[in-house]
Design a protein around this motif. Sequence first.
Motif: not given
Lengths: 302, 322
Positions: B73, B100, B166-170, B173, B121-123, B96-97
Motif C-alpha cells: 500500500i 483510494q 477471508n474476513a480480512g478482505e474488504a 466481507v 463504502g470505500a469513500g 480498491t486500495p
Amino acid sequence: MTWYAFYGALEQGFVFGLMVLGVYLTFRVLEFPDLTVDGSLPLGAAVTSVAITSGLHPVLALALAAGAGFLAGAVTGILNTKLRILHLLASILTMIALYSINIRIMGGRPNMALLGQDTVIDPIIALGIPPHMASWLLFGAIAVAAAGLLMWFLSTELGQAMLATGDNPQMVTALGVNTHSMIIFGVGLSNAMVAVSGGLVAQNQGAADANMGVGTIVAGLASVIVGETLLGVGPGRVKRAIVAAILGSVVYRLAIALALGLDIGGFSFAPSDLNLITALLVVLALTAPQIKSRFGLRRRAC
Amino acid sequence: MKRFIALTLLPVLGLLSAAPAMAQNQAKQTYTVSVTQIVEHPSLDAVRQGFMDEFKTLGLEAKYNVHSAQGNIATANQIASQMLGEEPDVVLAIATPTAQAAAQKIKNIPILITAVTDPVGAGLVKSLQAPGANITGMTDRSPVDRQLALIKEFVPGAKRLGIIYNAGEANSVTTFGQVKAEAAKLGWTVMPATVANSAGVTQAAKSLVGKADAIYVGTDNTVITALEAIIKVCQQNKLPLFSADNDSVKRGAVAALAVDYYRMGKQTAHMAKRILVDGATPATMPVEDLQELELYVNMGAAKAMGVNVPQAVLTRADKIIE
C-alpha cells in the motif's frame, strides 16, 4: 524522475520515518527483532480512522494510536520476558493477533475510508501550500522532531539504561536495572512510534486497511541498514544512527520511485519487476560505500 | 528512386489528408493513460487488457504508463504521486486500495476506478448515481441474487449454504453481507467458515461437511488461491461447490454465473471515451456495473460432487466443460 515523484518519495520516506525509528530502537538498541510492527502499523491506522470518523481531532487520534501501539508492543515484551517466549515468536504472535483485533476495531471491516475527513495535513494546505508539498513538509517536520526526541530520550538516565540493556544485560542487572521492564517499555515505545506512523499513513492515504502492514518490517530493516551504510554508522554512535534511520527511510523510498520511473517499454522491464528492481537498487545503496572505498584504496596504492 | 519519391511524398500526403481530419475531431490525438493496479492477478490483468484492447477498437490512440504496487500500500501511494507527474489525460485505478490512494492525491484529473466492489463504502464516490468529484467507473459487485438462484436450480432441496471467505478482505466481507441477505429471501441458512490464509482452507472446508448442502466461494483472493483444497473436500463428501468466477469452474467448481473482467475493462474504456472525447464529467457519470454475465458449467465436477445439471442450465450455458 519528476518533481512529483521526488516529493512523493520524500513524503513516504518521512511518513514511515517514525516507523523506521521504532525499528531502530528494537533492532539496534534493544537487539530485539520485532515483527509486531507488521500489525502495529495497521493498528495505528485503524485506531486513527475510527477516532477521526467518530469526530475526534486528527492529532488526538494520533495520540490514541500511540497508546494502542504501546500496549501492543508491551504485550510482545511481556510474552518474551515474563512468559519466556522467544522474542521473534512472541512478536509474530502479537502480529497475527493484531490482524483480527484491527478488523474488530474497524467494526468488522478490513478497510475504513478517511477520504473527505479532516486530517493533520488540511491546516498546512489551508496556509496556501500546494498539497503535494504540504504532506512531505509536515511529515518531514514530524520525523525531525521525533528523531530529536529519541536522541534526547536515549541521553537520559532511562535511555542510557535501555542502551545498556541491549548491550550487556548481565551488567545492567548487576547495576540494579530491571531488564524485563526495560524490554517491555522499549518494545512498547517502539510500537507506539510505529502506530503513529500508521496513523499518519492512513490520514495521508485516505484509508486504513487490514493488509497495509504487510512488509513493514522489511522496509524498516532495509531503511535502517541502508542509512547506516550511507552514513558509515559504527557501534555506539546513537545520534548518527538516528539521523541515518531517517535518511535510510527516504533513500529506500527514492529507490522505489526510481524503479517506478524506469521506462518500461525501452528496457523491457515489466511493472511486475518493481520489487526486484527495488531490491537491486537497495543492494546497490548498501554496497556503494564498499565499492567506493575499494577504489579509493586502489588509487592510493598506485 | 521510385521508393525515394514514395517515401518523401507519403508523409506529405499523410499530412494533407490528416490535417482536415485533425481539425474536425480530436479523436486522432494520442491520449496519456496512467494505470495503477494493486497486484498482478488474472482478473485485474484481464480488466487492464480489456480496457487497452477496446480503447484501440474505439479508434483512440493512447500512451500507457502502467504501474503495479505489488501488493504494497505504501507503494500504491508513491505510484499516485508518480502519476501526478505523468500528467495523464485519465487515470485508470484497478482495485480498491489503489483507487483510494489515487483519489487522495489526484484531484483535477479524471479517475476511472474499476474492479472496485463497494465504491461508496470505500469513500471513493458520494453515491453510485452521482459520484460528485473527479471519480467514476465500474463496480465488480457480484450479482449474488442471480448466483444463488443458479445454485437453487442445481440443488432445489438446499436449506443450508456454506460460504468460505477471508474476513480480512474488504470485497469478501461485502459479498458475505450480500449472500446473507439474499439467502434469507430464499429461506436458507448461511453457514460461514472464515480463513486467515490459504493454508487454513482445507480445515474451513471440512468444518462445513454435514453442516451445508452446498458451498459458495466468492471472489476471495485467499480462498481462490487454495481452491483445489476445497474441491477435494467437496468431491470426497459429495458437496456441490459453486463459485463467483469462471476460472474456478475450469479448475473444478460445478458452475458459476460470473462477471467477466475482460468485458469489464472494455466497458470501462467506453466510459473513458465519453470523458476524453465527448467531454463528459465524472461527477455526473453514474458508476456502472456489468449486466452481461457469463455462465460456465463443469460436467465432470457436477458428477464428482453428486449433482445433476438441469437441462435449462445446459441450454443457456456460455461454456460447458466436459
